[in-house]
Design a protein around this motif. Structure first.
Motif, mmCIF file in Angstrom:
data_model
loop_
_atom_site.group_PDB
_atom_site.id
_atom_site.type_symbol
_atom_site.label_atom_id
_atom_site.label_comp_id
_atom_site.label_asym_id
_atom_site.label_seq_id
_atom_site.Cartn_x
_atom_site.Cartn_y
_atom_site.Cartn_z
ATOM 1 N N ALA A 262 0.840 -1.196 0.000
ATOM 2 C CA ALA A 262 0.000 0.000 0.000
ATOM 3 C C ALA A 262 0.871 1.240 0.000
ATOM 4 N N VAL A 263 0.270 2.354 -0.403
ATOM 5 C CA VAL A 263 0.951 3.640 -0.339
ATOM 6 C C VAL A 263 -0.023 4.676 0.182
ATOM 7 N N GLU A 264 0.470 5.584 1.016
ATOM 8 C CA GLU A 264 -0.308 6.713 1.498
ATOM 9 C C GLU A 264 0.447 7.983 1.165
ATOM 10 N N ILE A 265 -0.273 9.009 0.714
ATOM 11 C CA ILE A 265 0.363 10.270 0.356
ATOM 12 C C ILE A 265 -0.341 11.440 1.034
ATOM 13 N N THR A 266 0.415 12.505 1.262
ATOM 14 C CA THR A 266 -0.123 13.825 1.533
ATOM 15 C C THR A 266 0.569 14.783 0.571
ATOM 16 N N ILE A 267 -0.085 15.896 0.282
ATOM 17 C CA ILE A 267 0.422 16.832 -0.716
ATOM 18 C C ILE A 267 0.472 18.230 -0.125
#
Length: 301
Positions: A262-267
């Motif tokens: 899985a991958v989690e991102i914030t921008i």
């Protein structure tokens, strides 16, 4: 730098994993938000399990992929603002001057990639960009019955990550990387939608001579080793004088085998113009998904 590859059939929609499983995989807390135009987005996550079916398989190549759209909080122009943009700028294939320019934004993407399996996996983090005009879908090119080649796109940390058992990788796609991505998308759009390229595609389809293969040029533009600043003769001539800003992207994961990843991102988004992004406490209309898809000729996606 960043680039990616994408596959044949449309990848499975993101959100494949239940939310509880995603947070168990990632082990992260919710990000803080801001009411200002300069803001940190809420976390977004996508993952696959070892039960996710292959989305592309031809007997020689099998790819597993999941993907979700990620929309940046770019503001839709008002009718009056849209009218004031005018027609097609010289030296571009844009139908009108972009409302959001690359110089109007600073975008930085932070990611946490997780492998919860007891075995190592090669994992590709995929970023396929949008601007207000087109959504880039690189897909794959079927060369012959024995060979299928993924077309180039943005691939953070590429080419792929070799992730050990029970491992996590944290990284950042910098604002400079995202500016370069905007330039690459603009150049690919300018090349693929130019009258000369479209005529070349028609000639090739009818058996005529095609000295510049459009798929090869598009892949060259997105190749991680090629930069917009080097004067590359197969890249630089297609960079338009005006660069549309990134309004979103497709976030995906790819493996060559079943895996629990899985991958989690914030921008981090900075509105350098001052009025091109929607603050998180307002209901102004967003730019939305682009109206057209841009892809190398003959790509399967």
């Amino acid at each position: 730098m960043s680039r990616c590859v994408a596959g044949g059939r449309p990848p499975r929609s993101g959100g494949v994993l239940p939310q509880a499983m995603l947070f168990a995989l990632l082990g992260v807390a919710a990000a803080c938000s801001s009411n200002a135009s300069d803001q940190v987005t809420q976390p977004l996550a996508v993952g696959m399990t070892n039960m996710t079916p292959a989305y592309y398989s031809d007997g020689n190549l099998t790819l597993y992929e999941v993907q979700i759209p990620v929309e940046l909080p770019a503001r839709r122009p008002t009718p009056a603002e849209r009218q004031a943009l005018g027609g097609q700028p010289k030296g571009t294939t844009y139908p009108h001057t972009p409302f959001l320019l690359a110089s109007d934004e600073s975008v930085e993407v932070h990611y946490v990639l997780s492998n919860v399996d007891a075995a190592q996996h090669a994992v590709w983090l995929l970023i396929d960009p949008w601007n207000e005009f087109v959504r880039y879908r690189p897909g794959v090119t079927v060369v012959d019955e024995d060979t299928t080649v993924p077309n180039e796109s943005f691939e953070p940390g590429g080419p792929g990550f070799l992730m050990g058992p029970k491992s996590r990788i944290e990284g950042t796609i910098t604002s400079d990387d995202m500016q370069e991505l905007a330039i690459r998308l603009a150049a690919a759009e300018n090349f693929l939608l130019s009258p000369q390229t479209l005529a070349s595609e028609d000639a090739d389809a009818s058996g005529g001579d095609n000295s510049l293969d459009p798929t090869e040029i598009a892949n060259h533009i997105f190749d991680q080793q090629n930069y917009s600043t080097t004067g590359d003769p197969l890249f630089a001539p297609y960079i338009p004088p005006i660069i549309a800003g990134i309004t979103g992207f497709d976030l995906g994961l790819r493996t060559l085998e079943p895996a629990n990843v899985a991958v989690e991102i914030t921008i981090d988004v900075q509105d350098l113009n001052g009025n091109r992004f929607v603050a998180q406490d307002t209901t102004a209309q967003l730019m939305g998904v682009p109206p057209a898809t841009l892809a190398p000729p003959g790509a399967r996606y």
